[in-house]
Design a protein around this motif. Sequence first.
Motif, PDB file in Angstrom:
ATOM      1  N   MET A 261       0.872  -1.158   0.000  1.00  0.00           N
ATOM      2  CA  MET A 261       0.000   0.000   0.000  1.00  0.00           C
ATOM      3  C   MET A 261       0.921   1.224   0.000  1.00  0.00           C
ATOM      4  O   MET A 261       1.702   1.424   0.932  1.00  0.00           O
ATOM      5  CB  MET A 261      -0.861   0.033   1.269  1.00  0.00           C
ATOM      6  N   PHE A 262       0.844   2.031  -1.052  1.00  0.00           N
ATOM      7  CA  PHE A 262       1.665   3.235  -1.145  1.00  0.00           C
ATOM      8  C   PHE A 262       0.818   4.390  -0.637  1.00  0.00           C
ATOM      9  O   PHE A 262      -0.117   4.823  -1.303  1.00  0.00           O
ATOM     10  CB  PHE A 262       2.108   3.450  -2.589  1.00  0.00           C
ATOM     11  N   LEU A 263       1.139   4.838   0.566  1.00  0.00           N
ATOM     12  CA  LEU A 263       0.248   5.734   1.293  1.00  0.00           C
ATOM     13  C   LEU A 263       0.643   7.185   1.095  1.00  0.00           C
ATOM     14  O   LEU A 263       1.797   7.560   1.296  1.00  0.00           O
ATOM     15  CB  LEU A 263       0.295   5.384   2.780  1.00  0.00           C
ATOM     16  N   GLY A 264      -0.326   8.012   0.700  1.00  0.00           N
ATOM     17  CA  GLY A 264      -0.073   9.419   0.443  1.00  0.00           C
ATOM     18  C   GLY A 264       0.017  10.243   1.713  1.00  0.00           C
ATOM     19  O   GLY A 264      -0.041   9.726   2.827  1.00  0.00           O
ATOM     20  N   THR A 265       0.147  11.550   1.517  1.00  0.00           N
ATOM     21  CA  THR A 265       0.372  12.484   2.617  1.00  0.00           C
ATOM     22  C   THR A 265      -0.711  12.385   3.680  1.00  0.00           C
ATOM     23  O   THR A 265      -1.886  12.293   3.382  1.00  0.00           O
ATOM     24  CB  THR A 265       0.428  13.921   2.070  1.00  0.00           C
ATOM     25  N   GLY A 266      -0.297  12.450   4.918  1.00  0.00           N
ATOM     26  CA  GLY A 266      -1.210  12.371   6.052  1.00  0.00           C
ATOM     27  C   GLY A 266      -0.760  11.295   7.017  1.00  0.00           C
ATOM     28  O   GLY A 266      -0.157  10.300   6.601  1.00  0.00           O
ATOM     29  N   LEU A 267      -1.037  11.505   8.277  1.00  0.00           N
ATOM     30  CA  LEU A 267      -0.632  10.544   9.288  1.00  0.00           C
ATOM     31  C   LEU A 267      -1.618   9.383   9.334  1.00  0.00           C
ATOM     32  O   LEU A 267      -2.819   9.572   9.221  1.00  0.00           O
ATOM     33  CB  LEU A 267      -0.559  11.218  10.657  1.00  0.00           C
ATOM     34  N   VAL A 268      -1.095   8.189   9.516  1.00  0.00           N
ATOM     35  CA  VAL A 268      -1.943   7.010   9.667  1.00  0.00           C
ATOM     36  C   VAL A 268      -1.824   6.534  11.107  1.00  0.00           C
ATOM     37  O   VAL A 268      -0.740   6.559  11.696  1.00  0.00           O
ATOM     38  CB  VAL A 268      -1.530   5.899   8.676  1.00  0.00           C
ATOM     39  N   ASP A 269      -2.937   6.133  11.677  1.00  0.00           N
ATOM     40  CA  ASP A 269      -2.937   5.747  13.090  1.00  0.00           C
ATOM     41  C   ASP A 269      -2.252   4.389  13.287  1.00  0.00           C
ATOM     42  O   ASP A 269      -2.206   3.547  12.382  1.00  0.00           O
ATOM     43  CB  ASP A 269      -4.371   5.691  13.625  1.00  0.00           C
ATOM     44  N   ASN A 270      -1.722   4.204  14.485  1.00  0.00           N
ATOM     45  CA  ASN A 270      -0.964   2.982  14.790  1.00  0.00           C
ATOM     46  C   ASN A 270      -1.822   1.729  14.727  1.00  0.00           C
ATOM     47  O   ASN A 270      -1.332   0.643  14.395  1.00  0.00           O
ATOM     48  CB  ASN A 270      -0.316   3.107  16.174  1.00  0.00           C
ATOM     49  N   TRP A 271      -3.104   1.858  15.059  1.00  0.00           N
ATOM     50  CA  TRP A 271      -3.988   0.704  15.041  1.00  0.00           C
ATOM     51  C   TRP A 271      -4.142   0.165  13.614  1.00  0.00           C
ATOM     52  O   TRP A 271      -4.101  -1.050  13.377  1.00  0.00           O
ATOM     53  CB  TRP A 271      -5.353   1.059  15.615  1.00  0.00           C
ATOM     54  N   THR A 272      -4.278   1.073  12.643  1.00  0.00           N
ATOM     55  CA  THR A 272      -4.381   0.645  11.247  1.00  0.00           C
ATOM     56  C   THR A 272      -3.090  -0.012  10.787  1.00  0.00           C
ATOM     57  O   THR A 272      -3.109  -1.046  10.105  1.00  0.00           O
ATOM     58  CB  THR A 272      -4.722   1.847  10.343  1.00  0.00           C
ATOM     59  N   LEU A 273      -1.947   0.565  11.158  1.00  0.00           N
ATOM     60  CA  LEU A 273      -0.659  -0.030  10.806  1.00  0.00           C
ATOM     61  C   LEU A 273      -0.506  -1.414  11.429  1.00  0.00           C
ATOM     62  O   LEU A 273       0.003  -2.345  10.794  1.00  0.00           O
ATOM     63  CB  LEU A 273       0.490   0.876  11.265  1.00  0.00           C
ATOM     64  N   LEU A 274      -0.972  -1.574  12.672  1.00  0.00           N
ATOM     65  CA  LEU A 274      -0.892  -2.868  13.343  1.00  0.00           C
ATOM     66  C   LEU A 274      -1.754  -3.900  12.629  1.00  0.00           C
ATOM     67  O   LEU A 274      -1.332  -5.050  12.418  1.00  0.00           O
ATOM     68  CB  LEU A 274      -1.327  -2.721  14.804  1.00  0.00           C
ATOM     69  N   ARG A 275      -2.956  -3.509  12.232  1.00  0.00           N
ATOM     70  CA  ARG A 275      -3.846  -4.422  11.507  1.00  0.00           C
ATOM     71  C   ARG A 275      -3.223  -4.850  10.185  1.00  0.00           C
ATOM     72  O   ARG A 275      -3.282  -6.028   9.802  1.00  0.00           O
ATOM     73  CB  ARG A 275      -5.195  -3.746  11.252  1.00  0.00           C
ATOM     74  N   TYR A 401      -6.832   8.835  19.248  1.00  0.00           N
ATOM     75  CA  TYR A 401      -8.251   8.529  19.464  1.00  0.00           C
ATOM     76  C   TYR A 401      -8.789   7.493  18.471  1.00  0.00           C
ATOM     77  O   TYR A 401      -9.825   6.877  18.727  1.00  0.00           O
ATOM     78  CB  TYR A 401      -9.090   9.812  19.394  1.00  0.00           C
ATOM     79  N   HIS A 402      -8.094   7.278  17.368  1.00  0.00           N
ATOM     80  CA  HIS A 402      -8.532   6.230  16.439  1.00  0.00           C
ATOM     81  C   HIS A 402      -8.416   4.838  17.056  1.00  0.00           C
ATOM     82  O   HIS A 402      -8.973   3.867  16.534  1.00  0.00           O
ATOM     83  CB  HIS A 402      -7.727   6.297  15.138  1.00  0.00           C
ATOM     84  N   ASN A 403      -7.706   4.744  18.170  1.00  0.00           N
ATOM     85  CA  ASN A 403      -7.603   3.463  18.869  1.00  0.00           C
ATOM     86  C   ASN A 403      -8.850   3.140  19.690  1.00  0.00           C
ATOM     87  O   ASN A 403      -8.986   2.023  20.193  1.00  0.00           O
ATOM     88  CB  ASN A 403      -6.384   3.468  19.797  1.00  0.00           C
ATOM     89  N   VAL A 404      -9.732   4.126  19.842  1.00  0.00           N
ATOM     90  CA  VAL A 404     -10.950   3.913  20.633  1.00  0.00           C
ATOM     91  C   VAL A 404     -11.972   3.148  19.802  1.00  0.00           C
ATOM     92  O   VAL A 404     -12.369   3.593  18.716  1.00  0.00           O
ATOM     93  CB  VAL A 404     -11.541   5.257  21.094  1.00  0.00           C
ATOM     94  N   ASN A 405     -12.411   2.025  20.283  1.00  0.00           N
ATOM     95  CA  ASN A 405     -13.420   1.226  19.603  1.00  0.00           C
ATOM     96  C   ASN A 405     -14.748   1.991  19.576  1.00  0.00           C
ATOM     97  O   ASN A 405     -15.246   2.409  20.611  1.00  0.00           O
ATOM     98  CB  ASN A 405     -13.600  -0.119  20.319  1.00  0.00           C
ATOM     99  N   GLY A 406     -15.284   2.188  18.394  1.00  0.00           N
ATOM    100  CA  GLY A 406     -16.549   2.905  18.265  1.00  0.00           C
ATOM    101  C   GLY A 406     -16.423   4.205  17.499  1.00  0.00           C
ATOM    102  O   GLY A 406     -17.400   4.718  16.963  1.00  0.00           O
ATOM    103  N   ILE A 407     -15.199   4.758  17.425  1.00  0.00           N
ATOM    104  CA  ILE A 407     -14.987   5.991  16.669  1.00  0.00           C
ATOM    105  C   ILE A 407     -14.731   5.647  15.205  1.00  0.00           C
ATOM    106  O   ILE A 407     -13.857   4.837  14.887  1.00  0.00           O
ATOM    107  CB  ILE A 407     -13.805   6.805  17.235  1.00  0.00           C
TER     108      ILE A 407
END
Length: 485
Positions: A261-275, A401-407
């Motif tokens: 996945m070649f990811l463009g500008t912007g921060l990606v949350d750690n939870w997505t990277l872990l998945r 906050y992206h690590n919070v289940n439900g958001i």
Amino acid sequence: MENWLVKRAKLDPNRIALVLEHADFTFNELNSIVQLFASKLFTSGIRKNDPVALFSDNCFNGYVAILALQQLGARTILLDTGLPLKTLAYQLNDCNPQTVLISDSSDTKDILKTNGSHTMISDILSLDPSTQYHPISEFNANQVVSIFYTPNADKKDTGVMLTYGNYFYSAMGTTLNLGINKNDAWVLTLPTFNVPGFSIIMRSIIYGIGVYLIDNFDTDQINKVLINEHATIISLTPPLLRELINALPKGQQYNDKFRCMFLGTGLVDNWTLLRCNMLNIPVLQSYGMTETTANISALNFDDAENKIGSCGQPFFTTQIRITNINQDNIGQIEVKSPTVAVGYLNKRQLFHKRFTKDGFFKTGDLGYLDEDNFLYLKGRQDDLIYRGDNIIYPEEIENVYHNVNGIIDICLVGEHKSNGEQIPVAYLTLRDNSFLTSADLQEFGQHNLLSYQVPTEFRLLNQFPKTTGGKIMRNRLFNLKYKVI
């Protein structure tokens, strides 16, 4: 440089150039189709250096139109099909195109209301080819090939002019970083009316690799392609990556040839990277903007695990430096590269203001370089929140906050108080039956953030205003109705 498409058709006539849902085309077939369409555009009166606006989704005819206009040497102004009528009208008045080419598959209700000449692509197809037409023999590196509009601080969109030279050096930087080879095939689902999507078309011709063309970010179709086809690379933004991973059927994995996945500008949350790591999906973060012809730095495969969170080292074709470093050792990102645009349409003075005396382009983004010269992005300078003597970097807080289940989504903005100070407030959307309260979210913040970083209020929205790349438009949030939770 010899005409890229003509050259590629000679070098790799039988190699697959374009894959649609129910058909594919070799470079020789694609060239033949493009030349026929260009001949009909010539019949319609389009000539070299003519400004032509294109209003199209990611359809076959739009793809062909982009390449055909290049055969004529025309300037293509790419129009975002999701823009409101007022913005489209401003852009068309600013660029004053000879005509607007409209794909029949696009939603045309707004574009047809604007003033000026409009031509449906189906009408062009009905014309007779010209016997006087000949494709241009060479691409001049300094010739403007495309114009993209980008929001500007003065509230008037700015046309960014990019040349063949910009795209060539961008392609060179990308391939030196990723090691592109003839076995690669790039999934194009980002809109072609934005630089990251358009650049994939240009790379395909330069590298001689195939493109899977997909419209409307159909997650089911994209996942099927990545699972069942020989697609090796896909470009995404962080929000679109989250959507795609969430839609991946349980137990499924991408094809054996898939590379990243070649990811463009912007921060990606750690939870997505872990998945992604758990699913054995490599994610290479990158950095770039419209004015730099998309990516100018990116992680490579060797550094992906050791430099998680980084946008990689500057490409071989690019210099990056950090200036005006603040109390957090974060500074302004400045760039010198042959991929930097040659100007803003009708705004020469504004463009020159973006450069330092020694030729570096001021991006308006903030970040830092580590001891190994890897770039870490902290966000846009205009998005910073100043709370007392402290600086809050919104994307950093959002990723926590992206690590919070439900958001589903969250966006932090600074709200000015009567005394001139700013306080952080969070807008968010929640999943059904999440039952999160402000107290829950503040308690989470107190345990995972510094006290001054915790939002003072959480405002629930039904839906975020987003760009076609999935990015939340922060400047529109204050005008929306919300519910404090």
